[in-house]
Design an enzyme around this catalytic site. Structure first.
Site, PDB file in Angstrom:
ATOM      1  N   ILE A 318       0.897  -1.157   0.000  1.00  0.00           N
ATOM      2  CA  ILE A 318       0.000   0.000   0.000  1.00  0.00           C
ATOM      3  C   ILE A 318       0.935   1.205   0.000  1.00  0.00           C
ATOM      4  CG2 ILE A 318      -1.730   1.316   1.280  1.00  0.00           C
ATOM      5  CD1 ILE A 318      -2.896  -1.260   2.283  1.00  0.00           C
ATOM      6  N   PRO A 319       1.152   1.806  -1.171  1.00  0.00           N
ATOM      7  CA  PRO A 319       2.325   2.682  -1.393  1.00  0.00           C
ATOM      8  C   PRO A 319       2.189   4.096  -0.844  1.00  0.00           C
ATOM      9  CG  PRO A 319       1.043   2.534  -3.389  1.00  0.00           C
ATOM     10  CD  PRO A 319       0.363   1.643  -2.394  1.00  0.00           C
ATOM     11  N   CYS A 320       2.221   4.242   0.474  1.00  0.00           N
ATOM     12  CA  CYS A 320       2.173   5.589   1.040  1.00  0.00           C
ATOM     13  C   CYS A 320       3.441   6.374   0.721  1.00  0.00           C
ATOM     14  CB  CYS A 320       1.927   5.537   2.544  1.00  0.00           C
ATOM     15  SG  CYS A 320       3.013   4.439   3.472  1.00  0.00           S
ATOM     16  N   HIS A 321       4.488   5.676   0.232  1.00  0.00           N
ATOM     17  CA  HIS A 321       5.702   6.392  -0.155  1.00  0.00           C
ATOM     18  C   HIS A 321       5.489   7.234  -1.412  1.00  0.00           C
ATOM     19  CE1 HIS A 321       5.892   2.566  -2.423  1.00  0.00           C
ATOM     20  NE2 HIS A 321       6.533   3.255  -3.348  1.00  0.00           N
ATOM     21  N   ARG A 322       4.375   7.022  -2.109  1.00  0.00           N
ATOM     22  CA  ARG A 322       4.094   7.788  -3.329  1.00  0.00           C
ATOM     23  C   ARG A 322       3.331   9.079  -3.069  1.00  0.00           C
ATOM     24  NH1 ARG A 322       2.167   2.394  -6.564  1.00  0.00           N
ATOM     25  NH2 ARG A 322       4.192   1.332  -6.504  1.00  0.00           N
TER      26      ARG A 322
END
Length: 359
Positions: A318-322
């Site tokens: 779940i790409p919260c780094h994006r």
């Protein structure tokens, strides 16, 4: 930031360890499984068999791997002897590595908590509580990583007493190892990556957690899972963890940047909706908190979105780094901004390479 992928080969490092090659000082650290101790390459202690050695890029990784610093070669103090206060603090940690030393307890030992924090931070680059947390988490994770009987796990983890080991395990995972084996629960496995070790937790419904083990929130997240799902976390194998290990390997090698694994995140309705929006952000692209708030139908709720992102327990997938600021700058990431930048650069690099190959 040094990562495992930048280390020499294991054979090279083992030769350097056996030969006490000083040219490898600061390059790697060696953990000895039979003693639970990690050393510098030049340590004069008897050399272990190759099968009993783990290699680490940093002292923090060794601590989170469940190893304590060697008293002979002082791997955390390569240049000078640590101040007496730090030596005393480390001694107190080893008396009960699976517990916690509160400010009240430090004061009772005639140690000023603020002084302890400052000196530890100045000398090691981490606070005293972070050091103790790394010891506690690392010891419990060694059981998750290897499984096996309680006595075997206790001996491998460096505890002098079975009760101390059970206390550390219970503090992190909710049940002592013997009880954990007696009823079903969530299954956990430690997975090494180029950005440091991660912990994966799953049950039959899907992946519940994927987190860097040095993240401060990990213990709290495990507690949330246990309380919400009314079950325990046990070391073990599961098809979802096998798929996770394989797909993480593909992701970090650039072979495939997308994940296809059942997910079962635990959160409020707003959190779940936020995480669904996160999964819609394409690989190698970024979006702002304002963009997310608009998609959620709550314009202006950037802070609420930020808080929901911060509670995401499934890092990378779940790409919260994006998610970045509207002005294009990086901002908060539980795993550290250096990891956030690395992940974004990694995705852009491999996406560009794929586009070139197709053209």
């Amino acid at each position: 930031m040094k990562t495992m992928e930048l280390l020499p080969s294991s054979d090279t490092m083992y030769r350097a360890l056996v030969n006490r090659d000083s040219s490898f000082e600061g390059i790697f650290f060696a953990g000895v499984r039979t003693t639970g101790i990690f050393c510098r390459p030049t340590c004069t202690a008897r050399k272990p068999a190759r099968a009993n050695v783990d290699f680490f890029a940093t002292t923090s990784e060794a601590l989170h791997g469940g190893y304590r610093p060697c008293l002979r070669c002082q791997p955390m103090d390569p240049d000078k002897r640590p101040p007496k206060l730090i030596e005393r603090l480390r001694t107190e940690v080893e008396k009960a590595p699976g517990g916690r030393l509160t400010d009240k307890e430090l004061t009772a030992l005639s140690i000023d908590p603020s002084t302890a924090r400052r000196q530890f931070k100045r000398h090691y680059g981490m606070t005293f509580q972070a050091y103790h947390r790394a010891r506690r988490m690392g010891l419990a994770l060694r059981e998750v990583r290897r499984g096996g009987r309680v006595n075997e796990a206790k001996n491998r983890s460096g505890f002098e007493s079975a009760s101390g080991f059970r206390e550390a395990f219970t503090r992190i995972f909710g049940d002592p190892p013997t009880a954990a084996k007696c009823r079903p629960g969530m299954f956990a496995e430690r997975i090494d990556t180029p950005l440091g070790a991660m912990l994966g937790v799953t049950d039959d419904d899907g992946l519940r957690l994927l987190e860097f083990i040095d993240r401060r929130a990990l213990e709290r997240e495990l507690t949330i899972l246990r309380n919400r799902l009314k079950t325990n976390v046990v070391p073990g194998e599961h098809p979802h963890l096998e798929a996770l290990r394989r797909q993480l390997g593909d992701y970090f090698s650039g072979k495939k940047l997308e994940f296809h694994i059942p997910l079962a995140p635990v959160g409020s309705d707003f959190q779940l909706r936020t995480w669904t929006i996160l999964r819609s952000i394409p690989v190698a692209e970024t979006r702002s908190y304002s963009w997310m708030a608009e998609r959620l139908g709550v314009p202006g709720a950037r802070r609420a979105v930020g808080r929901a992102n911060g509670t995401n327990m499934l890092s990378i997938i779940i790409p919260c780094h994006r998610v970045i600021r509207a002005d294009g700058t990086l901002c908060g990431y539980g795993g550290g901004l250096w990891r956030k930048k690395w992940l974004l650069d990694h995705e852009r690099k491999w996406l560009q390479s794929a586009a070139i190959r197709k053209s």
